[in-house]
Design an enzyme around this catalytic site. Sequence first.
Site, PDB file in Angstrom:
ATOM      1  N   SER A 195       8.676   7.780   7.647  1.00 27.17           N
ATOM      2  CA  SER A 195       9.736   6.987   8.260  1.00 27.17           C
ATOM      3  C   SER A 195       9.937   7.474   9.696  1.00 27.17           C
ATOM      4  CB  SER A 195      11.017   7.060   7.430  1.00 27.17           C
ATOM      5  OG  SER A 195      11.937   6.084   7.844  1.00 27.17           O
ATOM      6  N   ASP A 269      -1.798  -6.387 -13.418  1.00 28.65           N
ATOM      7  CA  ASP A 269      -1.147  -5.113 -13.720  1.00 28.65           C
ATOM      8  C   ASP A 269       0.135  -4.921 -12.918  1.00 28.65           C
ATOM      9  OD1 ASP A 269      -2.262  -4.862 -11.248  1.00 28.65           O
ATOM     10  OD2 ASP A 269      -3.251  -2.946 -11.610  1.00 28.65           O
ATOM     11  N   ASP A 420       7.147  -1.852   1.300  1.00 32.79           N
ATOM     12  CA  ASP A 420       8.205  -1.274   2.127  1.00 32.79           C
ATOM     13  C   ASP A 420       9.173  -2.370   2.562  1.00 32.79           C
ATOM     14  OD1 ASP A 420       9.768   0.113   3.986  1.00 32.79           O
ATOM     15  OD2 ASP A 420       8.067   1.302   4.689  1.00 32.79           O
ATOM     16  N   HIS A 459       9.339   2.180   0.544  1.00 34.94           N
ATOM     17  CA  HIS A 459       9.444   2.972   1.762  1.00 34.94           C
ATOM     18  C   HIS A 459       9.323   4.463   1.457  1.00 34.94           C
ATOM     19  CE1 HIS A 459      10.396   3.847   5.863  1.00 34.94           C
ATOM     20  NE2 HIS A 459      11.469   4.554   5.556  1.00 34.94           N
TER      21      HIS A 459
END
Length: 548
Positions: A195, A269, A420, A459
């Site tokens: 980040s 999946d 994210d 994220h």
Amino acid sequence: MRSKFSCLMFGTLLLLTMPAATPQVQTIAVAINTEQCRMLADVATSRSTSISLREILGQLPEAPTSILQAEIVAAYNDVPEVCRVNGIVAPDIQFELRMPTTKWNGKFMHYGCGGACGVVYRPQLEEPLARGYATVASDMGHTGAPNNWLFTYANLQALIDFSYRATHVVTLAAKEVVKAYYRQPAKYSYFMGCSTGGVQGVIEAQRYPHDFDGIVAGAPAYSNGPSFIEWSMRANLDVTGHGIVDPEKLPMLRTAVLAACDRLDGLADAVLQDPRACKYDPAQLQCPAGQDLKTCFTPDEVRVVKMLYAGPTNSKGESLSYGQGGLSYGSEYEWSTFYIGARGASGRRGGFFGVGFGNGIYAPDASNAGKPYDFDVDAANDNLYFMGSTLQWLRYAGNPDLRRFRDRGGKMILWHGWDDSEVAPGASADYYETTTNTMGGPAATQRFFRLFMLPSTAHCRRGPGGDAVDWITYLENWVEKGAAPDAVIAHHLVKEQNYLGLPRLRYPLPPDSFDRTRPVYPYPAIARFRGKGDTKHAASWRKGQVKE
């Protein structure tokens, strides 16, 4: 308490190996006792008659530094005993450096922070410390909660420190202390972060290519273009400021997306290898005219969902972000964190001090304050956002010219989760593609820089895909042994990491801590199911392309 650092070391060097619980690395046995660590405290209080370290730190070009405190911290769990040094780089960058007293691996690591920073992320230091690293982290030049951006108000120095300077100068200072403490410099220096930490790493490669031999940069919070968090929040608000999309309908949307796109990698999946290949139209879920049911979307809800997938645009429909700037198909389980039924907010000129989102940090013209962000006018005129645009450009992490980093032998791993919802994953793909075009093509670029896009990962962590990767070992092998990562193994954890990624993982992971593994290949390749074998084992997957 703010800290300072410096220790002298005496002792014999002896090669040992790390415990079996961690990857096998060599460590150096050093004999540093409590008194020797306290010599750094003497430097802090000016009681030391020794010149050198205090004067060296005080005269460091770019990084005048003071040691505030130094003390021995006892070992706990698998974290070794350390000499902990707290210091400050002028004018106000607080840092903490921890140096193993008995089993140093001869290496140095700077660990990045998250959000607005403002604190030293001490728990994240434990993983490299358990491996024997001398490890440092900082508050990036200000004090406050990681979601509090008040430090940007009329404070240009704080903006400079946070944007790019703090990481560099703390690294310079910490390396001097490490060299004095162990009587030798670190053989290898690494950076790792996600980040904001990811931005720290990318900017280091661009601006200060000599600081680190290797960098792991995860989900960098790029500052190029209008905030896609702000856009996504605004997209779901009606004229009264209330949310439009019913959050209870998000599972329905994700089920429809997976039904349409999940088999693109050869297996259903609930994991999309590259969501950009998904072409699902949410209008297929639109309710019959005049109806508003839990099993379908109203026309307004369909419009919002399309806007969220598209990302920031102006009124002409022109994209205002780099790459695919919106939320990914398959990431719908993450949308309630910020956008749907959570804490919708609208960007305001001069606002977001408490929330921390948006470009509008400070408007010098009082007549602009409180007016909604205009994606036509304001996106083209950063002057409306004096401090906001200053932060945006000081913290710019999109320079694709990495020749200096490449030429000095640096290696960088960039990674990003496709799900994210806080930093547009398409921005990392776009940055890598732009760098590839700049640095001579895919083959030339992958000699020193590789991107790994983690499928169905949110994220920095979480999600139905595998978010646990031993990035440190992959980077060490590349830098120290020349073994470039042709694939990394991602583990899906039985117990999901919390938002801060705690507790910190140790590699190799205990067998009962994950339920499946999967290879992730350097972008743009993806993993495809071989058609046979246990789908939960990485060996049952091969390197492939999105379209075959």
